[in-house]
Write a protein that holds these residues in place. Structure first.
Motif, PDB file in Angstrom:
ATOM      1  N   LEU A 110      86.411   7.152  85.910  1.00 43.82           N
ATOM      2  CA  LEU A 110      87.832   8.072  86.095  1.00 43.82           C
ATOM      3  C   LEU A 110      87.048   9.546  84.657  1.00 43.82           C
ATOM      4  O   LEU A 110      86.023   9.345  83.858  1.00 43.82           O
ATOM      5  N   LYS A 111      86.761  10.766  85.203  1.00 39.01           N
ATOM      6  CA  LYS A 111      86.575  11.710  84.252  1.00 39.01           C
ATOM      7  C   LYS A 111      87.312  11.459  83.471  1.00 39.01           C
ATOM      8  O   LYS A 111      88.892  11.431  82.878  1.00 39.01           O
ATOM      9  N   SER A 112      87.578  12.085  82.134  1.00 38.31           N
ATOM     10  CA  SER A 112      87.507  11.786  80.336  1.00 38.31           C
ATOM     11  C   SER A 112      88.275  13.090  80.710  1.00 38.31           C
ATOM     12  O   SER A 112      88.135  14.230  80.757  1.00 38.31           O
ATOM     13  N   GLU A 113      89.803  12.809  79.945  1.00 37.35           N
ATOM     14  CA  GLU A 113      90.692  13.802  79.566  1.00 37.35           C
ATOM     15  C   GLU A 113      89.759  14.785  78.674  1.00 37.35           C
ATOM     16  O   GLU A 113      90.283  16.325  78.342  1.00 37.35           O
ATOM     17  N   GLN A 114      89.354  14.106  77.260  1.00 38.22           N
ATOM     18  CA  GLN A 114      88.638  14.491  76.519  1.00 38.22           C
ATOM     19  C   GLN A 114      87.733  15.020  76.438  1.00 38.22           C
ATOM     20  O   GLN A 114      87.196  13.855  76.462  1.00 38.22           O
ATOM     21  N   LEU A 115      86.618  15.935  75.869  1.00 37.39           N
ATOM     22  CA  LEU A 115      84.957  15.501  76.107  1.00 37.39           C
ATOM     23  C   LEU A 115      85.328  14.604  74.979  1.00 37.39           C
ATOM     24  O   LEU A 115      85.391  14.319  73.903  1.00 37.39           O
ATOM     25  N   PHE A 116      83.622  13.377  75.137  1.00 36.82           N
ATOM     26  CA  PHE A 116      83.368  12.654  73.872  1.00 36.82           C
ATOM     27  C   PHE A 116      81.881  12.087  73.377  1.00 36.82           C
ATOM     28  O   PHE A 116      81.830  11.706  72.366  1.00 36.82           O
ATOM     29  N   LEU A 117      81.195  13.788  73.610  1.00 35.64           N
ATOM     30  CA  LEU A 117      79.741  13.698  73.455  1.00 35.64           C
ATOM     31  C   LEU A 117      79.039  14.925  73.027  1.00 35.64           C
ATOM     32  O   LEU A 117      79.623  15.566  72.825  1.00 35.64           O
ATOM     33  N   PRO A 118      78.477  14.554  71.587  1.00 35.84           N
ATOM     34  CA  PRO A 118      78.233  15.699  70.902  1.00 35.84           C
ATOM     35  C   PRO A 118      77.677  16.813  71.615  1.00 35.84           C
ATOM     36  O   PRO A 118      77.921  17.771  71.909  1.00 35.84           O
ATOM     37  N   SER A 119      77.046  16.726  72.725  1.00 36.20           N
ATOM     38  CA  SER A 119      76.222  17.799  73.005  1.00 36.20           C
ATOM     39  C   SER A 119      77.366  18.590  74.051  1.00 36.20           C
ATOM     40  O   SER A 119      77.449  19.439  74.774  1.00 36.20           O
ATOM     41  N   GLU A 120      78.039  17.445  74.965  1.00 26.92           N
ATOM     42  CA  GLU A 120      79.239  18.249  75.839  1.00 26.92           C
ATOM     43  C   GLU A 120      80.815  18.851  74.751  1.00 26.92           C
ATOM     44  O   GLU A 120      80.553  20.116  75.147  1.00 26.92           O
ATOM     45  N   LEU A 121      80.949  18.524  73.648  1.00 26.83           N
ATOM     46  CA  LEU A 121      81.031  19.590  73.017  1.00 26.83           C
ATOM     47  C   LEU A 121      80.756  20.741  72.441  1.00 26.83           C
ATOM     48  O   LEU A 121      81.097  21.650  72.439  1.00 26.83           O
ATOM     49  N   TYR A 122      79.730  20.482  72.009  1.00 26.07           N
ATOM     50  CA  TYR A 122      78.557  22.120  72.047  1.00 26.07           C
ATOM     51  C   TYR A 122      78.634  22.747  72.526  1.00 26.07           C
ATOM     52  O   TYR A 122      78.613  24.097  72.659  1.00 26.07           O
ATOM     53  N   ASP A 123      78.337  22.724  74.037  1.00 22.19           N
ATOM     54  CA  ASP A 123      78.698  23.510  75.254  1.00 22.19           C
ATOM     55  C   ASP A 123      80.297  23.962  75.612  1.00 22.19           C
ATOM     56  O   ASP A 123      79.764  25.177  75.621  1.00 22.19           O
ATOM     57  N   ASN A 124      80.799  23.168  75.044  1.00 27.20           N
ATOM     58  CA  ASN A 124      81.994  23.596  75.266  1.00 27.20           C
ATOM     59  C   ASN A 124      83.188  24.630  74.698  1.00 27.20           C
ATOM     60  O   ASN A 124      83.342  25.530  74.750  1.00 27.20           O
ATOM     61  N   ILE A 125      81.728  24.677  72.971  1.00 26.69           N
ATOM     62  CA  ILE A 125      82.066  25.348  71.930  1.00 26.69           C
ATOM     63  C   ILE A 125      81.702  27.116  72.274  1.00 26.69           C
ATOM     64  O   ILE A 125      82.317  27.618  71.714  1.00 26.69           O
ATOM     65  N   LYS A 126      80.113  26.713  73.119  1.00 29.17           N
ATOM     66  CA  LYS A 126      79.677  27.923  72.994  1.00 29.17           C
ATOM     67  C   LYS A 126      80.645  29.210  73.977  1.00 29.17           C
ATOM     68  O   LYS A 126      79.820  30.103  73.444  1.00 29.17           O
ATOM     69  N   ASN A 127      80.515  28.866  74.137  1.00 28.45           N
ATOM     70  CA  ASN A 127      81.073  29.802  75.276  1.00 28.45           C
ATOM     71  C   ASN A 127      82.769  29.913  75.596  1.00 28.45           C
ATOM     72  O   ASN A 127      83.951  30.049  76.081  1.00 28.45           O
ATOM     73  N   LEU A 128      83.799  29.362  74.694  1.00 28.45           N
ATOM     74  CA  LEU A 128      85.209  29.021  74.803  1.00 28.45           C
ATOM     75  C   LEU A 128      85.944  30.080  73.449  1.00 28.45           C
ATOM     76  O   LEU A 128      85.023  30.739  73.041  1.00 28.45           O
ATOM     77  N   LYS A 129      86.587  30.907  74.039  1.00 27.03           N
ATOM     78  CA  LYS A 129      87.827  32.014  73.656  1.00 27.03           C
ATOM     79  C   LYS A 129      88.977  31.459  73.450  1.00 27.03           C
ATOM     80  O   LYS A 129      89.633  30.336  73.691  1.00 27.03           O
ATOM     81  N   VAL A 130      89.309  32.198  72.392  1.00 30.96           N
ATOM     82  CA  VAL A 130      90.916  31.918  71.620  1.00 30.96           C
ATOM     83  C   VAL A 130      91.088  33.515  72.358  1.00 30.96           C
ATOM     84  O   VAL A 130      91.357  34.244  70.854  1.00 30.96           O
ATOM     85  N   GLY A 131      92.420  33.689  73.198  1.00 32.72           N
ATOM     86  CA  GLY A 131      92.809  35.343  73.231  1.00 32.72           C
ATOM     87  C   GLY A 131      91.477  35.523  73.936  1.00 32.72           C
ATOM     88  O   GLY A 131      90.790  34.984  74.421  1.00 32.72           O
ATOM     89  N   ASN A 132      91.001  36.225  73.005  1.00 30.87           N
ATOM     90  CA  ASN A 132      90.264  37.553  73.765  1.00 30.87           C
ATOM     91  C   ASN A 132      89.386  37.449  72.939  1.00 30.87           C
ATOM     92  O   ASN A 132      87.893  38.032  72.925  1.00 30.87           O
TER      93      ASN A 132
END
Length: 373
Positions: A205-227
């Motif tokens: 199944l596709k994970s509903e939450q990222l669970f590996l360090p490299s995935e979290l790194y990529d997620n945060i890299k371009n993540l925005k809160v508001g603008n």
């Protein structure tokens, strides 16, 4: 002389411990930084997925501390049984950044730092929360391979402080957990094979939450809160090339295939019986693990269609020379094997279990042809 050295060391350790305890009441300065540390993979099995930790740095207050959720105690009674069952306790710990840095430098593993764009009150809230939980029962958690590990715990902690579940949320385009994990075992063939066949349908199944360090790194890299981007700055703290794993004459697919070539070449009935007993035993273990373990990854393991406990019946009927039931049980097991192939069509590990499928198929067809009259 020895007593004096002991006294000096004791005083230094006591002062260090006192500083850490008192850090709970410190108000962070405006210079404080909160960052996520993403550590590279290592060559050992336990380090294949990397590591995630939180760093809080405040030069004004002489604070540079790393908090992580990847610590466990090998001396825990019944350690391996607890790990298999899924009730092994991991815990939050902290160390100085220098200690953390030296450990990964020694292991020749990279460290990437992502400085987070948090308000002063969020930095303080996180700092207080981490130090308070270190001194309470909250520092313990029950480890789960996908759902609760060093990365997911960092995600949950940060989201709790921010007040929104924005970090580490899967965007829906990710592959299945099995496909994500599979490449991490490259050059570790038997670990790759073992994890592939012991995991059940949950990892498909596709994970509903990222669970590996490299995935979290990529997620945060371009993540925005508001603008505003959540990541204020990326830093490379340790930059090392991934160590080349020396070639192993036995821990590879070709050595594995050689075993099956020998079985076919010898073509002995007692070897096939031993082979079927081995597969059936693995199947019983998978069934036991599915019922015994709290790890959801081990539940509903369709690999028992290949590692079929019904193979015991074939061996028993062969010993008794009961041709009728050899035929029936072989047909049943072959049908299970065909269903298994259909299930594995889109799975990444079809190739590495192919030798099992081929040998089992050959022998089952042989038994059907010999005993059909």
């Amino acid at each position: 002389m020895c007593n004096r050295k002991f006294t000096v060391v004791f005083i230094l350790l006591l002062s260090l411990f006192t500083n850490r305890v008192n850090s709970q009441g410190i108000s962070l300065s405006n210079n404080a930084e909160v960052s996520i540390l993403t550590c590279g993979t290592g060559s050992e099995i336990y380090s294949l997925f990397g590591h995630t930790a939180i760093r809080i740095k405040d030069t004004t207050n002489f604070i540079d501390e790393v908090y992580n959720y990847g610590t466990f105690d090998f001396s825990t009674p019944n350690f391996y049984l607890k790990f298999v069952k899924g009730d092994l306790q991991y815990l939050e710990t902290s160390c100085t950044f220098e200690e953390f840095f030296q450990e990964y430098l020694y292991e020749k593993r990279s460290i990437d730092e992502q400085v987070l764009n948090l308000s002063q009150d969020k930095k303080q809230a996180l700092f207080d929360y981490l130090n308070t939980s270190l001194q309470s029962e909250e520092r313990f958690y029950t480890y789960k391979f996908i759902d609760k590990n060093c990365t997911t715990m960092v995600i949950n902690t940060l989201n709790k402080i921010i007040g929104k579940n924005i970090i580490g949320v899967n965007n829906g385009d990710a592959s299945t957990c099995r496909k994500i994990l599979y490449p991490y075992f490259n050059n570790h063939f038997y670990a790759q094979l073992g994890t592939s066949i012991i995991f059940g349908s949950k990892v498909d199944l596709k994970s509903e939450q990222l669970f590996l360090p490299s995935e979290l790194y990529d997620n945060i890299k371009n993540l925005k809160v508001g603008n505003y981007p959540i990541c204020k700055e990326n830093k490379k703290i340790i930059d090392v090339e991934k160590p080349e794993i020396p070639f192993s004459w036995w821990n590879n697919f070709y050595a594995f295939c050689l075993i099956f070539v020998i079985i076919i070449f010898l073509n002995k009935s007692f070897i096939y019986k031993s082979y079927f007993l081995f597969l059936g035993t693995l199947g019983l273990f998978f069934i036991f693990a599915g019922f015994y373990s709290l790890h959801k990854e081990l539940v509903n393991n369709y690999n028992i269609l290949l590692f079929n406990p019904g193979l015991f019946a074939i061996v028993l009927f062969e010993i008794k020379n009961n041709k009728k039931w050899i035929l029936y049980s072989s047909i049943f097991t072959l049908i299970c094997l065909l269903f298994y192939i259909l299930i594995l069509i889109n799975k990444p590990y079809l190739g590495i279990v192919a030798p099992f499928i081929v040998i089992s198929g050959i022998r089952l067809v042989q038994l059907i042809l010999i005993n059909r009259r």
